[in-house]
Design an enzyme around this catalytic site. Structure first.
Site, PDB file in Angstrom:
ATOM      1  N   LYS A  67       0.554  -1.477  -0.174  1.00 54.84           N
ATOM      2  CA  LYS A  67      -0.392  -0.227   0.026  1.00 54.84           C
ATOM      3  C   LYS A  67       1.476   1.531   0.081  1.00 54.84           C
ATOM      4  CE  LYS A  67      -4.249   1.808   1.303  1.00 54.84           C
ATOM      5  NZ  LYS A  67      -4.065   2.523  -0.480  1.00 54.84           N
ATOM      6  N   LYS A  91       5.096   1.712   8.461  1.00 53.77           N
ATOM      7  CA  LYS A  91       4.467   2.891   8.665  1.00 53.77           C
ATOM      8  C   LYS A  91       2.728   1.629   8.333  1.00 53.77           C
ATOM      9  CE  LYS A  91       3.491   6.429   6.133  1.00 53.77           C
ATOM     10  NZ  LYS A  91       2.989   7.689   5.683  1.00 53.77           N
ATOM     11  N   LYS A 103       5.252   2.099  -2.947  1.00 56.13           N
ATOM     12  CA  LYS A 103       4.891   3.491  -3.796  1.00 56.13           C
ATOM     13  C   LYS A 103       5.681   4.126  -4.946  1.00 56.13           C
ATOM     14  CE  LYS A 103       4.891   6.853  -0.977  1.00 56.13           C
ATOM     15  NZ  LYS A 103       4.161   8.232  -0.061  1.00 56.13           N
ATOM     16  N   THR A 187      -5.362  12.635   7.486  1.00 60.50           N
ATOM     17  CA  THR A 187      -3.470  12.538   7.640  1.00 60.50           C
ATOM     18  C   THR A 187      -3.456  13.566   8.939  1.00 60.50           C
ATOM     19  OG1 THR A 187      -2.913  11.888   5.149  1.00 60.50           O
ATOM     20  CG2 THR A 187      -1.367  12.776   6.523  1.00 60.50           C
ATOM     21  N   ASN A 218      -2.651  19.691   1.734  1.00 62.37           N
ATOM     22  CA  ASN A 218      -4.214  18.942   2.089  1.00 62.37           C
ATOM     23  C   ASN A 218      -2.890  18.519   3.749  1.00 62.37           C
ATOM     24  OD1 ASN A 218      -4.316  16.748   3.432  1.00 62.37           O
ATOM     25  ND2 ASN A 218      -5.613  16.182   2.083  1.00 62.37           N
ATOM     26  N   SER A 348      -6.832   5.378   3.716  1.00 62.83           N
ATOM     27  CA  SER A 348      -7.350   4.033   3.296  1.00 62.83           C
ATOM     28  C   SER A 348      -7.763   3.397   3.324  1.00 62.83           C
ATOM     29  CB  SER A 348      -6.137   4.563   2.202  1.00 62.83           C
ATOM     30  OG  SER A 348      -5.690   5.894   1.388  1.00 62.83           O
TER      31      SER A 348
END
Ligand code: NAD
Length: 419
Positions: A67, A91, A103, A187, A218, A348
């Site tokens: 992810k 993470k 990524k 986030t 953001n 997510s």
């Protein structure tokens, strides 16, 4: 950029000093499992064709499908993508999400593209990586200079390739295409819940609660908004064009309105705030500093001048390993990226779960689930930090490494087979 990856790997070595980890585990986590490098050919509006380097990395999938976001940036490189995928691996493990780390990136300056060129580039990306991504294999999301509109195009492109609606292939989609409520500010909200949960432990409750935020996209805008509503005072913000400061406090919504209209927070100054360099802003006397732009922003050259009590890393990798030591030496607590900005990947994950269930949750449920995970994992990391007398970053890596190590060992290591 090789330094970025070796810097990231140094955190792994540091964490391994605190727990008993099989050498095979460390060896496995030292290299990405799979990286694909391509060039995307895109037809421009004037009829010409341009090609852009692009990458996708699946760093480690021991704990589940990989992810991680897709970044569109002129300085992107394969090493940067691998490093970001390494961070995602840790993470997801810190947060106990059933994912590995991945990524992607395209080396491009989005300011050079029209909206239809951007759409063609986004669809070309999915076309090139369709064999690598998938709801059970690798699930992209937005990152720097990519957004929900782009995720919507990408989900649509993937669905047309596999000939069935496939919303769970990508998260951060528009609500109308199976996005989740609460993803837009997730986030920052995760970072905010963490700060609130640890406010007393960090000693922030006894300060003037002055906040400086680097990067006003953001993550930066939403953390400004949430902290401001909670009584914190935003005294400085910056973006790629400059920084503004007002010790009496800035109104995050007013700054955002000006940025939306004129393209930069600096346009807000105009008698209401003073313009300073980014380094001057970072050196302000404040209680909480929030890097929310890009990696390597706090380095050997400016870390010594930072006066904040706490640093909340909403950006990925904003503090270099050398700067980390300087901050630590000055008694500054750093809440590390792999914990502090994990609210984004957590919501997510909620989006992916909802897509697979075909059942959608209301906003309060999402906020409560996010709060619970941030508080649970934040407290565990804090407890490791105090029990082992390590910086919070090392504590977060120790926490993640234990989970990764257990998962890798369960697949079998030499000591496992040797009995
Ligand atoms: P964004 O593109 O919305 O905003 C980035 C902001 O940083 C922009 O305001 C830009 O002008 C500013 N900026 C760029 N270079 C700068 C510089 N040198 N100095 C000051 N400001 C600068 O991106 P975002 O989604 O807010 O992401 C920001 C950071 O947070 C990145 O490191 C990203 O990887 C990380 N992050 C984002 C999410 C998410 O869900 N959006 C999740 C986890 C981590």
């Amino acid at each position: 950029m090789d330094d970025l990856l070796s810097g990231a790997l140094s955190r792994l070595d540091e964490a391994a000093r605190y727990i008993d980890v099989d050498q095979e585990v460390l060896e496995k986590l030292r290299y990405p499992k799979e990286t694909l490098s391509v060039r995307l050919s895109v037809r421009m509006d004037d009829g010409s064709s341009r090609s852009f380097p692009a990458w996708r990395c699946r760093y480690d999938d021991t704990r589940g499908p990989t992810k991680g976001g897709i970044r569109f940036h002129p300085n992107s490189s394969m090493e940067e993508v691998a490093t970001l995928a390494f961070w995602m691996t840790f993470k997801c493990a810190v947060m106990n999400l059933p994912y590995g780390g991945g990524k992607g990136a395209v080396k491009v300056d989005v300011h050079d593209l029209s909206k239809s060129e951007l759409e063609r580039l986004s669809r070309a990306y999915v076309h090139a990586f369709a064999g690598m991504i998938g709801p059970d294999r690798d699930i992209p999301a937005p990152d720097v200079y990519t957004n929900s509109m782009i995720m919507g195009w990408m989900a649509d492109e993937y669905s047309s390739i596999v000939r069935q609606p496939s919303p769970a292939v990508i998260t951060g989609k528009p609500l109308a295409l199976g996005g989740s409520l609460g993803r837009d500010d997730a986030t920052a909200r995760g970072g905010y819940y963490l700060i609130k949960h640890l406010e007393t432990d960090l000693g922030l409750d006894k300060t003037q609660k002055r906040v400086v935020i680097q990067g006003y996209g953001n993550a930066g805008f939403h953390i400004a908004r949430l902290l401001h509503a909670d009584g914190y005072r935003i005294i400085g913000v910056s973006d790629s064009r400059g920084a503004i400061v007002c010790e009496d406090g800035l109104d995050p919504h007013a700054v955002q309105a000006v940025k939306a209209q004129k393209g930069s927070v600096t346009a807000y100054a105009n008698g209401r705030a003073r313009m300073v360099s980014d380094n001057e802003m970072l050196a302000l006397d404040c209680d909480l500093l929030v890097p929310a732009a890009l990696e390597d922003q706090i380095h050997e050259g400016n870390a010594g001048s930072i006066k904040a009590k706490v640093v909340l890393e909403l950006a990925n990798g904003p503090v270099t390993p050398k700067a980390d030591l300087l901050l630590q030496g000055n008694g500054i607590t750093v809440l590390p990226d792999i914990l502090a900005n994990a609210g984004g990947v957590t919501v997510s994950y909620f989006e992916w779960v909802q897509n697979r269930q075909g059942y959608y949750w209301h906003l309060e449920e999402i906020h409560e689930r996010l709060r619970t995970i941030m508080e649970t994992e934040g407290r565990r990391v804090w407890d490791i930090h105090t029990a082992k007398a390590t910086p919070m970053r090392t504590a977060a890596y120790v926490h993640a490494l234990e989970r990764l190590s257990n998962a890798i060992a369960a697949h079998g290591t030499q000591s496992f087979f040797a009995g």
